[in-house]
Design a protein around this motif. Structure first.
Motif, PDB file in Angstrom:
ATOM      1  N   SER A 119     -24.906 -20.845  11.865  1.00  0.00           N
ATOM      2  CA  SER A 119     -23.696 -21.539  12.301  1.00  0.00           C
ATOM      3  C   SER A 119     -22.572 -20.551  12.577  1.00  0.00           C
ATOM      4  CB  SER A 119     -23.248 -22.547  11.228  1.00  0.00           C
ATOM      5  OG  SER A 119     -24.205 -23.567  11.060  1.00  0.00           O
ATOM      6  N   ALA A 156     -10.602 -23.220  17.199  1.00  0.00           N
ATOM      7  CA  ALA A 156     -11.789 -23.756  16.538  1.00  0.00           C
ATOM      8  C   ALA A 156     -11.456 -24.047  15.079  1.00  0.00           C
ATOM      9  CB  ALA A 156     -12.946 -22.769  16.628  1.00  0.00           C
ATOM     10  N   ILE A 208     -20.348 -19.757  16.022  1.00  0.00           N
ATOM     11  CA  ILE A 208     -18.884 -19.751  16.066  1.00  0.00           C
ATOM     12  C   ILE A 208     -18.376 -18.421  16.612  1.00  0.00           C
ATOM     13  CG2 ILE A 208     -16.808 -19.767  14.622  1.00  0.00           C
ATOM     14  CD1 ILE A 208     -18.330 -21.795  12.808  1.00  0.00           C
ATOM     15  N   THR A 266     -17.812 -28.184  13.594  1.00  0.00           N
ATOM     16  CA  THR A 266     -16.625 -27.455  14.041  1.00  0.00           C
ATOM     17  C   THR A 266     -16.065 -28.182  15.250  1.00  0.00           C
ATOM     18  OG1 THR A 266     -17.389 -25.303  13.255  1.00  0.00           O
ATOM     19  CG2 THR A 266     -15.828 -25.290  15.084  1.00  0.00           C
ATOM     20  N   SER A 325     -22.379 -27.332  12.605  1.00  0.00           N
ATOM     21  CA  SER A 325     -22.209 -26.083  11.847  1.00  0.00           C
ATOM     22  C   SER A 325     -22.703 -26.238  10.413  1.00  0.00           C
ATOM     23  CB  SER A 325     -20.736 -25.670  11.845  1.00  0.00           C
ATOM     24  OG  SER A 325     -20.219 -25.551  13.154  1.00  0.00           O
ATOM     25  N   VAL A 357     -13.916 -27.573  18.469  1.00  0.00           N
ATOM     26  CA  VAL A 357     -13.335 -26.563  19.355  1.00  0.00           C
ATOM     27  C   VAL A 357     -12.385 -27.300  20.289  1.00  0.00           C
ATOM     28  CG1 VAL A 357     -13.762 -24.726  21.017  1.00  0.00           C
ATOM     29  CG2 VAL A 357     -15.424 -25.176  19.196  1.00  0.00           C
ATOM     30  N   ILE A 388      -9.261 -19.118  15.119  1.00  0.00           N
ATOM     31  CA  ILE A 388     -10.086 -19.710  14.075  1.00  0.00           C
ATOM     32  C   ILE A 388      -9.164 -20.254  12.994  1.00  0.00           C
ATOM     33  CG2 ILE A 388     -11.805 -19.268  12.288  1.00  0.00           C
ATOM     34  CD1 ILE A 388     -13.012 -19.110  15.038  1.00  0.00           C
ATOM     35  N   VAL A 399     -12.977 -24.667  11.735  1.00  0.00           N
ATOM     36  CA  VAL A 399     -14.294 -24.359  11.189  1.00  0.00           C
ATOM     37  C   VAL A 399     -14.477 -24.820   9.746  1.00  0.00           C
ATOM     38  CG1 VAL A 399     -14.470 -22.361  12.716  1.00  0.00           C
ATOM     39  CG2 VAL A 399     -13.644 -22.040  10.358  1.00  0.00           C
ATOM     40  N   THR A 422     -16.949 -22.846   6.677  1.00  0.00           N
ATOM     41  CA  THR A 422     -17.979 -21.926   7.175  1.00  0.00           C
ATOM     42  C   THR A 422     -17.435 -20.530   6.927  1.00  0.00           C
ATOM     43  OG1 THR A 422     -17.045 -22.179   9.408  1.00  0.00           O
ATOM     44  CG2 THR A 422     -18.992 -23.468   8.889  1.00  0.00           C
ATOM     45  N   VAL A 439     -11.732 -14.950  16.579  1.00  0.00           N
ATOM     46  CA  VAL A 439     -13.155 -14.590  16.561  1.00  0.00           C
ATOM     47  C   VAL A 439     -13.297 -13.073  16.437  1.00  0.00           C
ATOM     48  CG1 VAL A 439     -15.211 -14.433  18.013  1.00  0.00           C
ATOM     49  CG2 VAL A 439     -14.037 -16.629  17.750  1.00  0.00           C
TER      50      VAL A 439
END
Length: 309
Positions: free
Chosen positions: A204, A175, A208, A168, A159, A170, A217, A177, A180, A236
């Motif tokens: 990136s 996730a 995601i 990242t 990412s 997962v 997230i 992150v 980001t 997300v």
């Protein structure tokens, strides 16, 4: 063979979608950083993500309070540590990865592109004897690598954008992150550090946000806009619909223009020159000199284009 591989990939996707780790956040108010203990409820195995080694730049003092808090939590809850993970070499706090490895004997890991960050900052610090091959970590993850935390499946996503090396993790339906995306009311991360790229960050983020809508997230910082309570978790779907940058910038061109204009107004993090010399070395503090004291090194005028704040 192709059918077997397809079935295996489908089985992995189902396991990832149904696995739900227990996530506990530890907020470091000094640096507005989120540290995570991510646990497999089925096995009691866990990982630490982005631990903070405390540092007071005014006095030059270090402390292990944050890291010890993570260790105490695991002990109190009967969790068994398997991994100590960083998402990237941080510019705003020291990593406690090496300290935690020393205390627990567990492996530390980061993305494989950390080597490129090491080479870049080795030159900035004029550090000719620094080993820039990533050997300070036990494992360097590549894009698409998989491993496990107990029974939880983990996949690594490269990412870049905020840094050359950002990844990242997962983990099941979650996730991690870091820099980001931020919480939706805070937008996205800056890209003006050496090696940063707004174009790469856009790509990136799109990867995601291609994860399932319900994917949780977890961000690496929260700066509490408007003085609200700190928040670290979204989905997300929420990010795609309401992120203050992504929901308004419909194209890469729009996003890059917005991100680069905003970055020109931001002063550098106050600890960037302190932190990078520690974090490209996996959180190891400089070796003591002849008098038993440790010293940080500062390049003057190395980041001249940045805004003063």
């Amino acid at each position: 063979m192709d059918q077997a591989r397809t079935r295996q990939q489908a089985d992995t996707a189902v396991k990832s979608a149904t696995a739900r780790p227990d996530v506990t956040v530890f907020f470091d108010e000094r640096t507005s950083s989120a540290q995570y203990v991510v646990a497999d409820p089925a096995s009691g195995k866990c990982a630490i993500i982005d631990p903070v080694l405390d540092f007071d730049e005014k006095s030059g003092s270090t402390s292990r309070e944050n890291a010890d808090r993570l260790l105490a939590f695991m002990s109190e809850n009967g969790l068994e540590l398997e991994w100590i993970l960083d998402t990237h070499p941080h510019a705003d706090h020291f990593s406690a990865a090496s300290y935690l490895k020393e205390k627990t004997g567990k492996p530390i890991a980061i993305g494989e592109k950390v080597v490129e960050v090491q080479k870049l900052w080795k030159a900035i610090y004029n550090w000719p004897d620094f080993t820039a091959d990533g050997s300070q970590w036990d494992r360097l993850f590549a894009d698409g690598d998989t491993f496990s935390i107990g029974t939880l499946p983990v996949k690594v996503m490269f990412s870049p954008g905020h840094t050359l090396a950002s990844i990242t993790y997962v983990i099941g339906d979650a996730a991690f992150v870091h820099d980001t995306l931020f919480m939706p009311d805070s937008g996205t991360a800056r890209c003006d550090f050496p090696g940063g790229s707004a174009e790469r960050l856009w790509n990136s983020i799109q990867k995601i946000l291609s994860l399932p809508d319900e994917t949780r997230i977890f961000v690496g910082h929260d700066y509490q806009p408007g003085g609200r309570e700190p928040r670290f978790e979204s989905t997300v779907a929420e990010q795609r619909a309401t992120n203050s940058h992504i929901s308004k910038c419909k194209t890469e061109t729009e996003f890059v223009a917005m991100r680069e204009a905003r970055d020109k107004t931001l002063p550098m993090p106050k600890l960037i020159l302190h932190a990078l010399q520690v974090n490209i070395n996996a959180g190891q503090l400089p070796a003591p000199e002849a008098n038993g004291k440790r010293y940080l090194k500062f390049p003057l005028n190395a980041l001249e284009s940045s805004s003063w704040g």
